[in-house]
Write a protein that holds these residues in place. Structure first.
Motif, PDB file in Angstrom:
ATOM      1  N   SER A 102      79.686  20.068   8.938  1.00 29.90           N
ATOM      2  CA  SER A 102      81.080  20.465   8.659  1.00 29.90           C
ATOM      3  C   SER A 102      81.991  20.172   9.852  1.00 29.90           C
ATOM      4  O   SER A 102      83.207  20.387   9.762  1.00 29.90           O
ATOM      5  CB  SER A 102      81.151  21.952   8.305  1.00 29.90           C
ATOM      6  OG  SER A 102      80.784  22.746   9.439  1.00 29.90           O
ATOM      7  N   VAL A 127      80.474  30.255  -4.067  1.00 36.22           N
ATOM      8  CA  VAL A 127      80.077  29.251  -5.060  1.00 36.22           C
ATOM      9  C   VAL A 127      79.096  29.865  -6.058  1.00 36.22           C
ATOM     10  O   VAL A 127      79.200  29.660  -7.273  1.00 36.22           O
ATOM     11  CB  VAL A 127      79.451  28.034  -4.347  1.00 36.22           C
ATOM     12  CG1 VAL A 127      78.902  27.038  -5.378  1.00 36.22           C
ATOM     13  CG2 VAL A 127      80.464  27.356  -3.437  1.00 36.22           C
ATOM     14  N   GLU A 146      78.918  19.185  -2.424  1.00 39.61           N
ATOM     15  CA  GLU A 146      80.189  19.878  -2.246  1.00 39.61           C
ATOM     16  C   GLU A 146      79.978  21.282  -1.711  1.00 39.61           C
ATOM     17  O   GLU A 146      79.156  22.044  -2.244  1.00 39.61           O
ATOM     18  CB  GLU A 146      80.942  19.939  -3.585  1.00 39.61           C
ATOM     19  CG  GLU A 146      82.333  20.545  -3.453  1.00 39.61           C
ATOM     20  CD  GLU A 146      83.075  20.581  -4.789  1.00 39.61           C
ATOM     21  OE1 GLU A 146      84.223  21.030  -4.806  1.00 39.61           O
ATOM     22  OE2 GLU A 146      82.482  20.173  -5.808  1.00 39.61           O
ATOM     23  N   LYS A 147      80.690  21.599  -0.620  1.00 41.68           N
ATOM     24  CA  LYS A 147      80.698  22.910   0.025  1.00 41.68           C
ATOM     25  C   LYS A 147      79.369  23.283   0.683  1.00 41.68           C
ATOM     26  O   LYS A 147      79.200  24.408   1.129  1.00 41.68           O
ATOM     27  CB  LYS A 147      81.110  24.023  -0.954  1.00 41.68           C
ATOM     28  CG  LYS A 147      82.550  23.881  -1.424  1.00 41.68           C
ATOM     29  CD  LYS A 147      82.966  25.090  -2.232  1.00 41.68           C
ATOM     30  CE  LYS A 147      84.424  24.960  -2.659  1.00 41.68           C
ATOM     31  NZ  LYS A 147      84.884  26.137  -3.418  1.00 41.68           N
TER      32      LYS A 147
END
Length: 471
Positions: free
Chosen positions: A97, A159, A79-80
Motif C-alpha cells: 500500500s 469489506v 482490491e483493498k
C-alpha cells in the motif's frame, strides 16, 4: 360462530414469519459472518502460501531483486488487500500500500509470529500497524529450514461486513419471498379446509337440534371426508336406534297390555262376583297362563339385554352336542304328548363334541324346538339332526308346520317381529325367541340360516365349531 381456527391459522403464519425473520437477523448474522471470515481467511492464506513458496524464496536466495519482488507482491494484490513482508524481528520490509523503501523500516509493536502463523488468522490492528480492523494471515518464508521472514496478507473488516450484509440481504429477500408463497396457503386453506369444516359444523349443529335424517354434503376422500362420512353414519345409526326404541316401546306396551288386561279383568270379575265360584278355577288358570307369558317376556328381554352388553365373555367349553340335543328335546316331552307331536333325532356318532358356550347353545336349541312345536300341527314330526362336514358341525331343526311367508324371512330375526299367523291361538310368543338365537350364534361367530315354504314347513340350520380334541 367465531372463526377461531381460521384466525389462529393466520396468526400462526404471521408469528412464524416474524420469528423466522428475527432468527435470521440475530442468529443468521453470526453464522454468515463466521462463514465469510472462514472463506476470506482461507483464500488469503492460500495466496500467502503461494507467495512464500515461489517468489519469496527467490528473493531471499538473491535470485530476484527487492524491486522485482516488490512488483510481484503488488501484482498479487486484489482490491483493498495489503501484503507485507516482515523480518523475523518484526520490521516491515515491504508494504504494497506504500512505495518501495530501502531503509528506515517501521517496526511492529510486540510482534509475535506464533500468534497468527500456520492456518490461523486474526482480526484486529495487526500489532498496532493499521488504524482499521483487518482480517490478517501470516505465513513464514523458510529457506534451508530457517525462517527468513514472513509474508502477511490483510483485508479490511469493512469489506467482510459489506459482504456479510449483502448475503444477509439476499437471505432476507429469499425468506420474504418464501413467506409470500406460504401466505398463498391461506386461500388454499380456506377452500380445502375451512369450507368443508363449516359444512361439518353445520351438520353437527343440525344433528344436535334433533334432525338425524340430515346428511353432510361432503364428498372428499381425505380426513375431513372420512369425518363427514363417520358423522353421517353416526346420525343414521342414532336415527335407527331412535326408531327402534319407539318400536320397542310400542311392542312392549302391546305385549304387556294384552295379558295385563286379561289379568285385571278376570281378577276384578272374581272379586266383584261376576264370575261365579264354580267357574273361578277356569279363569284363574287363564290368569296364571297370562302371568307365565309376562314372566317369559321379561326373561327374554333380560336375556337380550345381557347379550347386548359389549365386552361380554362367552363361557367356552368342549361338550357333547348330541347329549345336549337329547336333554333339551326331553324337556318338551309333555307338551309334545299333549299336541301329539313326535321329535325324531338323527345324530352323527355316539358323541360329537363342539367348542362353544354350552348354556347359550342350550338356549338356542330350546328356542328353535319351542318355535317348531308352536307352528306344528297335531300328529306331525319335528326332526333334529347333527352332521359333521369339513370340521364344522351343522345342527338342523326341521318342522312340517305352516311355514314362513317369503316376504317375512328377512324380518323374523327382528326383535318383537311376529308374522300374522303367530298371533293366533296357542301361538302367543314374545317375538324375541329368534332374535335371541341370532344374537347367540353371532356372538359365537357362527352362521344360522332358515329354509321355509308356506304349507310345507321350516328348517333352521346353524353351525358350531368342532372341538379340537374330542373326548
Amino acid at each position: 360462530m367465531k372463526k377461531f381456527l381460521f384466525v389462529k391459522f393466520i396468526t400462526a403464519m404471521i408469528f412464524l414469519g416474524i420469528l423466522g425473520f428475527t432468527a435470521i437477523s440475530l442468529v443468521g448474522t453470526d453464522l454468515v459472518e463466521d462463514h465469510v471470515e472462514s472463506v476470506y481467511s482461507g483464500r488469503l492464506y492460500r495466496e500467502a502460501s503461494k507467495i512464500t513458496g515461489q517468489r519469496a524464496i527467490k528473493y531471499y536466495q538473491n535470485i530476484d531483486t527487492p524491486t522485482e519482488f516488490y512488483d510481484s507482491l503488488c501484482s498479487s494484490v486484489y482490491e483493498k488487500e495489503e501484503i507485507l513482508l516482515i523480518s523475523p524481528k518484526g520490521k516491515v520490509l515491504m508494504d504494497t500500500s506504500q512505495k518501495f523503501i530501502a531503509e528506515d523500516f517501521p517496526e511492529l509493536k510486540s510482534f509475535d509470529p506464533g500468534k497468527s502463523s500456520g492456518s490461523y488468522y486474526q482480526i484486529g490492528d495487526f500489532f498496532g500497524y493499521f488504524q482499521e480492523e483487518q482480517l490478517s494471515v501470516m505465513v513464514p518464508v523458510t529457506v534451508n529450514m530457517q525462517v527468513k521472514g514472513y509474508v502477511s496478507m490483510h483485508l479490511p473488516m469493512s469489506v467482510l461486513c459489506h459482504q456479510r450484509d449483502s448475503l444477509l440481504d439476499t437471505i432476507h429477500i429469499l425468506f420474504l419471498l418464501f413467506l409470500g408463497i406460504m401466505m398463498l396457503i391461506i386461500p388454499i386453506f380456506y377452500i380445502m379446509i375451512n369450507r368443508p369444516l363449516k359444512k361439518i359444523i353445520q351438520g353437527a349443529n343440525t344433528f344436535a337440534s334433533g334432525n338425524l335424517k340430515y346428511n353432510i354434503p361432503l364428498d372428499k376422500e381425505d380426513e375431513l371426508g372420512y369425518l363427514a362420512m363417520t358423522l353421517n353414519y353416526m346420525s343414521d345409526e342414532l336415527d335407527m336406534t331412535g326408531n327402534y326404541q319407539r318400536k320397542f316401546i310400542s311392542n312392549v306396551s302391546h305385549d304387556f297390555r294384552s295379558p295385563l288386561t286379561s289379568i285385571k279383568g278376570y281378577t276384578e270379575a272374581i272379586l266383584d262376583g261376576t264370575i261365579p265360584p264354580e267357574m273361578q278355577e277356569k279363569y284363574l288358570k287363564i290368569v296364571v297362563y297370562e302371568t307365565d307369558r309376562l314372566y317369559k317376556l321379561t326373561q327374554s328381554m333380560l336375556t337380550l339385554n345381557n347379550l347386548d352388553e359389549k365386552g361380554r365373555q362367552l363361557d367356552y367349553s368342549d361338550f357333547d352336542i348330541n347329549r345336549t340335543i337329547k336333554t333339551t328335546a326331553e324337556a318338551f316331552e309333555g307338551i309334545c304328548r299333549d299336541k301329539r307331536i313326535s321329535i325324531e333325532l338323527f345324530l352323527t356318532g355316539q358323541t360329537l363334541f363342539v367348542h362353544a358356550d354350552m348354556g347359550q347353545i342350550q338356549q338356542v336349541l330350546y328356542n328353535l324346538i319351542d318355535n317348531a312345536i308352536k307352528f306344528s300341527s297335531p300328529d306331525s314330526i319335528i326332526k333334529i339332526e347333527s352332521t359333521l362336514k369339513h370340521e364344522t358341525v351343522f345342527i338342523s331343526v326341521k318342522d312340517t308346520g305352516c311355514g314362513i311367508p317369503k316376504e317375512s324371512l328377512t324380518k323374523i330375526w327382528d326383535r318383537f317381529y311376529k308374522i300374522d299367523s303367530s298371533r293366533g291361538k296357542d301361538r302367543k310368543g314374545t317375538g324375541l325367541g329368534l332374535a335371541i338365537v341370532k344374537e347367540i350364534i353371532n356372538s359365537h361367530k357362527q352362521n344360522i340360516n332358515v329354509i321355509s315354504t308356506e304349507g310345507v314347513g321350516t328348517e333352521f340350520i346353524f353351525t358350531l365349531q368342532k372341538s379340537v380334541s374330542e373326548n
